[in-house]
Write an enzyme that holds these catalytic residues in place. Structure first.
Site, mmCIF file in Angstrom:
data_model
loop_
_atom_site.group_PDB
_atom_site.id
_atom_site.type_symbol
_atom_site.label_atom_id
_atom_site.label_comp_id
_atom_site.label_asym_id
_atom_site.label_seq_id
_atom_site.Cartn_x
_atom_site.Cartn_y
_atom_site.Cartn_z
ATOM 1 N N THR A 230 -18.344 63.299 9.893
ATOM 2 C CA THR A 230 -18.151 63.746 11.269
ATOM 3 C C THR A 230 -19.100 64.913 11.570
ATOM 4 O OG1 THR A 230 -16.378 65.277 10.630
ATOM 5 C CG2 THR A 230 -15.726 63.057 11.280
ATOM 6 N N ARG A 232 -23.315 65.305 11.194
ATOM 7 C CA ARG A 232 -24.477 64.811 11.928
ATOM 8 C C ARG A 232 -24.939 63.524 11.246
ATOM 9 N NH1 ARG A 232 -22.971 67.473 15.379
ATOM 10 N NH2 ARG A 232 -24.009 69.101 16.608
ATOM 11 N N GLU A 261 -28.031 58.356 18.944
ATOM 12 C CA GLU A 261 -26.768 58.122 19.630
ATOM 13 C C GLU A 261 -26.991 57.789 21.099
ATOM 14 O OE1 GLU A 261 -23.921 60.933 16.829
ATOM 15 O OE2 GLU A 261 -24.838 61.814 18.609
ATOM 16 N N HIS A 283 -18.761 59.457 18.271
ATOM 17 C CA HIS A 283 -18.972 60.909 18.307
ATOM 18 C C HIS A 283 -17.884 61.607 19.127
ATOM 19 C CE1 HIS A 283 -22.274 64.141 17.745
ATOM 20 N NE2 HIS A 283 -21.087 64.720 17.843
ATOM 21 N N ALA A 285 -15.055 63.194 17.395
ATOM 22 C CA ALA A 285 -14.225 64.068 16.555
ATOM 23 C C ALA A 285 -13.943 65.398 17.251
ATOM 24 C CB ALA A 285 -14.901 64.305 15.209
#
Length: 315
Positions: A230, A232, A261, A283, A285
Site C-alpha cells: 500500500t 508506492r 495509475e 489506490h 488505502a
C-alpha cells in the site's frame, strides 16, 4: 490577493468539503491536470496544491510567481525538490495523515487473503455451497492472523499503526528500515523476508526503495506467505510479482498501488488481478472519509502557516 490553484481536486472525494484559507485569496480548482497543463493553470499563482500531478523543473522555471507547492499527500516524489529550492519555492506535505485508514486497509487485505474470502464469495455466488449439501463448505485453506509473523518494510507512522493493530490480532511483528534508520526493532531485509508469514510495504519511494522487492526478494519469502503493498507501486517489481504469483513462489498478494495509475490493461499487475489469491484495489488505502477530511484540513493549515511566515511540514 494570493491566487491558489488546486491541480487535481478529483483526487479528494466530493463528499469531503475542502476548507478555504482564512486570508484573502482567489481559489481555482481543476478536477485533473496533465503535465502539459501545469504551467498554463499555475500562471500568476502563489500557491499550487497537488496530489499526484508532477511539478518538475521545466514547470518551476516558467512560474516566477509561485512561492509554495502544497502536496496534499505525504509522498513528494512528484516534485523536483532541488529545482524548487533553487527558485526559492517552499514545498510542504502532510506526513503520517493516513495512519488509521491505510493501516485498516492493510489489515483488511491480510484478512481477506489469509481467509480466502474473495474466492469463497465467488464460489457461493456460483452455487458451490448448495452443491456441497452440508452446513459448511470449504475447499481452500483458511489461516488465522493470530500466531502469524508480520514483516513491515518501513518504520514510519503507518507501519507502526499497522503493527499496533496486528498485535491486537495476536500477531508478532518485525520491522525493516530501508533508510537504515537506527531502530531497535529493525532487522535485515533478508531476515524479515525469510521469517514472515505476511510482508507489508510501508515505505516512501526513493532511489533506495525503487524495485526493493524484486525476483530475489520474492523467492526468499515463504511459499505460504503473502505480500501487501500500500506504499508506492515502484517499490515492487511488477514483472517479478506476476511471475511469483503465476509460478507459486508466494501464496498471494494484496496491492493498492501501481507504477502507472491507473495501470494499463496489459500491465503485469492486471494480468494477475483476476486470480483468487490476488486483490487489487485502486489506490484507496488512504481514502477513509475521516482521513481525507483531516488531510484537506492539514493542507490548508500548512498554507496558512506559510502565509504567516510560520511554515510547517516543509520538505
Amino acid at each position: 490577493m494570493s491566487k491558489i490553484v488546486f491541480l487535481d481536486r478529483g483526487t479528494i472525494s466530493r463528499d469531503v468539503e475542502i476548507p478555504r484559507p482564512g486570508f484573502a485569496h482567489l481559489w481555482h480548482e481543476f478536477e485533473r491536470s496533465t503535465p502539459g497543463q501545469v504551467v498554463e493553470r499555475l500562471q500568476g499563482a502563489q500557491v499550487a496544491i497537488t496530489n499526484k500531478v508532477p511539478i518538475q523543473a521545466m514547470h518551476i522555471e516558467a512560474l516566477p510567481s509561485l512561492a509554495l507547492i502544497a502536496v496534499i499527500a505525504t509522498g513528494t516524489n512528484i516534485i523536483d525538490i532541488e529545482a524548487a529550492r533553487r527558485h526559492d519555492i517552499a514545498v510542504c506535505n502532510v506526513p503520517g495523515y493516513a495512519e488509521t485508514s491505510a493501516a485498516e486497509h492493510t489489515l483488511a487485505l491480510m484478512l481477506s487473503l489469509r481467509r480466502n474470502l474473495c474466492e469463497y464469495r465467488e464460489q457461493v455466488i456460483a452455487g458451490a455451497w448448495q452443491a456441497a449439501g452440508q452446513f459448511c463448505f470449504f475447499n481452500r485453506p483458511i489461516f488465522e492472523l493470530s500466531g502469524s509473523l508480520l514483516g513491515l518494510i518501513g518504520t514510519g507512522a503507518i507501519a507502526k499503526g499497522v503493527a499496533a493493530r496486528a498485535r491486537a490480532f495476536g500477531m508478532s511483528v518485525l520491522f525493516h528500515s530501508p533508510s537504515g534508520r537506527a531502530d531497535t526493532e529493525s532487522v535485515a531485509l533478508e531476515t524479515l523476508l525469510a521469517e514472515s508469514d505476511i510482508v507489508s510495504c510501508h515505505t516512501p519511494l526513493s532511489a533506495r526503495t525503487h524495485g526493493l522487492i524484486g525476483e530475489a526478494e520474492l523467492r526468499a519469502m515463504k511459499p505460504s506467505a503473502i505480500l501487501i503493498n500500500t506504499a508506492r507501486g515502484e517499490v515492487v517489481d511488477g514483472d517479478a510479482l506476476c511471475t511469483a504469483i503465476e509460478e507459486g513462489w508466494i501464496a498471494g498478494a494484496g496491492i493498492d498501488v501501481a507504477p502507472v495509475e491507473p495501470p494499463p490493461p496489459d500491465s503485469p499487475l492486471m494480468r494477475i488481478s483476476d486470480r483468487p489469491n490476488v486483490i487489487v484495489t485502486p489506490h484507496i488505502a488512504f481514502a477513509g472519509l475521516e482521513t481525507q477530511r483531516n488531510l484537506s484540513r492539514m493542507t490548508i493549515e500548512n498554507i496558512e502557516a506559510f502565509m504567516r511566515g510560520e511554515a510547517t511540514n516543509l520538505v
